[in-house]
Design a protein around this motif. Structure first.
Motif, PDB file in Angstrom:
ATOM      1  N   ILE A   1       0.832  -1.199   0.000  1.00 46.80           N
ATOM      2  CA  ILE A   1       0.000   0.000   0.000  1.00 46.80           C
ATOM      3  C   ILE A   1       0.871   1.256   0.000  1.00 46.80           C
ATOM      4  O   ILE A   1       0.682   2.175  -0.796  1.00 46.80           O
ATOM      5  CB  ILE A   1      -0.934   0.010   1.224  1.00 46.80           C
TER       6      ILE A   1
ATOM      7  N   ASP B   1       1.839   4.249  -3.183  1.00 48.44           N
ATOM      8  CA  ASP B   1       1.309   5.567  -2.837  1.00 48.44           C
ATOM      9  C   ASP B   1       2.430   6.599  -2.807  1.00 48.44           C
ATOM     10  O   ASP B   1       2.267   7.732  -3.267  1.00 48.44           O
ATOM     11  CB  ASP B   1       0.603   5.506  -1.481  1.00 48.44           C
ATOM     12  N   SER B   2       3.589   6.212  -2.257  1.00 52.70           N
ATOM     13  CA  SER B   2       4.731   7.120  -2.201  1.00 52.70           C
ATOM     14  C   SER B   2       5.195   7.504  -3.603  1.00 52.70           C
ATOM     15  O   SER B   2       5.460   8.684  -3.889  1.00 52.70           O
ATOM     16  CB  SER B   2       5.881   6.468  -1.427  1.00 52.70           C
TER      17      SER B   2
ATOM     18  N   HIS C   1       3.421   7.424  -6.404  1.00 59.61           N
ATOM     19  CA  HIS C   1       2.381   8.252  -7.020  1.00 59.61           C
ATOM     20  C   HIS C   1       2.436   9.674  -6.481  1.00 59.61           C
ATOM     21  O   HIS C   1       2.337  10.648  -7.245  1.00 59.61           O
ATOM     22  CB  HIS C   1       1.009   7.631  -6.743  1.00 59.61           C
ATOM     23  N   LEU C   2       2.613   9.802  -5.162  1.00 58.21           N
ATOM     24  CA  LEU C   2       2.639  11.124  -4.536  1.00 58.21           C
ATOM     25  C   LEU C   2       3.831  11.936  -5.030  1.00 58.21           C
ATOM     26  O   LEU C   2       3.712  13.139  -5.302  1.00 58.21           O
ATOM     27  CB  LEU C   2       2.694  10.973  -3.015  1.00 58.21           C
TER      28      LEU C   2
ATOM     29  N   LEU D   1       5.710   5.701  -9.581  1.00 55.21           N
ATOM     30  CA  LEU D   1       4.791   4.612  -9.242  1.00 55.21           C
ATOM     31  C   LEU D   1       5.277   3.298  -9.843  1.00 55.21           C
ATOM     32  O   LEU D   1       5.232   2.251  -9.187  1.00 55.21           O
ATOM     33  CB  LEU D   1       3.387   4.954  -9.757  1.00 55.21           C
TER      34      LEU D   1
ATOM     35  N   SER E   1      -7.321  10.106   3.070  1.00 57.24           N
ATOM     36  CA  SER E   1      -6.062   9.443   2.750  1.00 57.24           C
ATOM     37  C   SER E   1      -6.384   8.060   2.219  1.00 57.24           C
ATOM     38  O   SER E   1      -6.696   7.153   2.988  1.00 57.24           O
ATOM     39  CB  SER E   1      -5.169   9.336   3.991  1.00 57.24           C
ATOM     40  N   PRO E   2      -6.351   7.882   0.906  1.00 52.34           N
ATOM     41  CA  PRO E   2      -6.644   6.548   0.355  1.00 52.34           C
ATOM     42  C   PRO E   2      -5.750   5.466   0.951  1.00 52.34           C
ATOM     43  O   PRO E   2      -6.196   4.347   1.203  1.00 52.34           O
ATOM     44  CB  PRO E   2      -6.377   6.731  -1.141  1.00 52.34           C
ATOM     45  N   MET E   3      -4.484   5.817   1.193  1.00 46.50           N
ATOM     46  CA  MET E   3      -3.558   4.850   1.764  1.00 46.50           C
ATOM     47  C   MET E   3      -3.994   4.444   3.169  1.00 46.50           C
ATOM     48  O   MET E   3      -3.976   3.267   3.526  1.00 46.50           O
ATOM     49  CB  MET E   3      -2.150   5.455   1.812  1.00 46.50           C
TER      50      MET E   3
ATOM     51  N   ASP F   1      -6.923   1.968   3.051  1.00 48.26           N
ATOM     52  CA  ASP F   1      -6.522   0.594   2.758  1.00 48.26           C
ATOM     53  C   ASP F   1      -5.822  -0.041   3.963  1.00 48.26           C
ATOM     54  O   ASP F   1      -6.030  -1.221   4.274  1.00 48.26           O
ATOM     55  CB  ASP F   1      -5.588   0.561   1.549  1.00 48.26           C
TER      56      ASP F   1
ATOM     57  N   GLY G   1       1.385  15.414   0.483  1.00 47.55           N
ATOM     58  CA  GLY G   1       0.054  14.818   0.472  1.00 47.55           C
ATOM     59  C   GLY G   1      -1.071  15.836   0.521  1.00 47.55           C
ATOM     60  O   GLY G   1      -0.871  17.050   0.475  1.00 47.55           O
TER      61      GLY G   1
END
Length: 453
Positions: free
Chosen positions: A94, A98-99, A101-102, A127, A273-275, A278, A335
């Motif tokens: 997860i 995310d990192s 992508h961010l 990503l 926070s989508p992360m 999850d 973020g």
């Protein structure tokens, strides 16, 4: 056996410890540096070893200051396995994408708005880099020794702290080295306590809170008071929070406060926070690693409205009614929380609630330290909102709790290295270990290599 300290010395971030024996090389942790610019620049510097010559990586846990450099390591030529506990593997799947992508998103935003000194601004990794690194993950069960390189055996023990957090015992040539990772607290309301260890020849112990004790306050009571007074001002309680660990603790407390009537049951709570969303769901999957009952776990997971789209995230900044917004990152380094800070920090009716350690050089540390403004996306944002630091939510053992855990050893290690702390905290813990336990100990320097006889 010898060890080289390549991170998490003189700082809490960038955890990397290179262990070598008989030509074999194993890296314990592979974390990102965060905070001061001179630390963050280390993420871009060439490593002092060839990644392709590394045999294996072992993670203590999945937080990015312990795992977030993995995509770069793989991109630079590492092709071996990355060992971690089952929950840490699940969290890394997860956190790392995310990192990546961010970082791509922030580089694109900087280029679009022209506030970066670099032309063009580039992500540290992408990503795609992060997803490629996930293929190296291999699950290592608790308490089961595994040879991870020629002559080097690794065993994982539960450390508390967050799901999957481990202490790593390394055995080679008849010598044992225990890396504490981040130690959890003995009476954490969610996580189980760190396992007691009887012996090790050498020890690396964390010192994030090595110079202080957590306040003996009733966390639920203090949190309720903060929320009630902010709500009375018709303000927003904005909580920058670490997506894994801290967010779930906050949601658990909010669930309890609503159940007891300590805060209004209809007060909206948003998890942006989508992360973190999850990660929260993994608490159902890994119930043996925490104390929550099925009912409490379900309540924690459902107390907040999940913000899933960018449009919904932007709409939160237009709110004028009381609400609680939890958003990553915990030190306000990046973020979605940065956009919320720009929207809510300038107004005295709102509250900025920080709930964990703020590393030096981060926006969170500046705000908690009383800064009148902070720079976000190339502009100065005034801080007029109430600023509160709630330290008792920390998932790190404090100085007294670390000393109590160390008291479980049947005999002193030959030497104890105090790591993973700011200089003042690390040296304070070193002094206490030396004076109270009478153990040989020291605080290593970045880049130092020590032979473990």
């Amino acid at each position: 056996m010898r060890i080289t300290f390549l991170g998490a010395v003189g700082t809490v971030t960038g955890s990397k410890f290179l262990v070598e024996h008989g030509g074999a090389r194993v890296l314990v942790d592979c974390g990102l540096f965060q905070g001061f610019k001179q630390l963050r620049l280390r993420n871009w510097a060439r490593l002092p070893f060839e990644p392709a010559r590394l045999d294996a990586v072992v993670l203590t846990h999945a937080h990015l200051d312990h795992s977030g450099y993995l995509p770069l390591l793989v991109r630079e030529g590492f092709a071996g396995p990355v060992y971690a506990s089952e929950a840490s593997c699940a969290l890394a799947e997860i956190l790392l994408p995310d990192s990546g992508h961010l970082q791509e998103e922030e580089a694109e935003y900087a280029n679009r708005h022209g506030f970066s000194k670099h032309h063009p601004a580039l992500p540290l990794y992408t990503l795609a880099d992060a997803e490629r690194s996930l293929k190296a993950l291999q699950m290592l069960p608790w308490h089961q020794p595994r040879q991870v390189a020629k002559g080097i055996t690794v065993t994982l023990y539960p450390a508390g702290h967050i799901l999957g957090a481990a202490m790593v015992e390394i055995s080679a040539g008849g010598v044992t080295l225990l890396c504490s990772g981040d130690l959890g607290r003995p009476h954490d309301p969610i996580m189980v306590p760190p396992e007691r260890i009887a012996r090790a020849d050498y020890l690396l112990v964390e010192s994030t809170y090595g110079d202080r004790r957590h306040p003996p306050e009733d966390t639920a009571k203090v949190l309720a008071e903060i929320i009630r007074r902010t709500t009375a001002r018709h303000g927003i309680t904005l909580i920058p929070s670490f997506a894994v660990g801290r967010t779930q603790s906050l949601m658990y407390y909010l669930y309890r406060l609503k159940q007891s009537g300590a805060i209004p049951a209809d007060l909206p709570v948003f998890l942006n926070s989508p992360m973190a969303t999850d990660a929260t769901e993994l608490y159902h999957r890994f119930r043996p690693e925490h104390r929550l009952s099925p009912t409490e776990c379900e309540g924690m997971c459902r107390v907040a409205h999940i913000v899933r789209t960018v449009e919904e995230s932007k709409s939160l900044n237009e709110r004028h009614e009381p609400a609680i917004i939890i958003s990553a990152s915990g030190m306000a380094t990046g973020g979605r929380v940065l956009h919320h800070l720009k929207a809510f920090a300038p107004y005295a009716r709102n509250t900025l609630l920080f709930s964990g350690f703020q590393a030096g050089g981060t926006r969170g540390a500046a705000i908690v330290g009383g800064a009148e403004s902070v720079r976000i996306h190339g502009e100065e944002v005034p801080i007029r909102a109430e600023v509160v630091m709630l330290e008792n939510l920390s998932a790190h053992a404090d100085a007294g709790e670390i000393l109590t855990w160390l008291g479980g050893f049947e005999r002193p290690p030959r030497h104890t290295f105090v790591v993973h702390g700011e200089p003042v905290a690390s040296d304070a813990l070193r002094r206490r270990i030396a004076t109270e336990l009478h153990w040989p100990c020291s605080v290593p320097e970045h880049g130092m290599t020590v032979q473990l006889d």
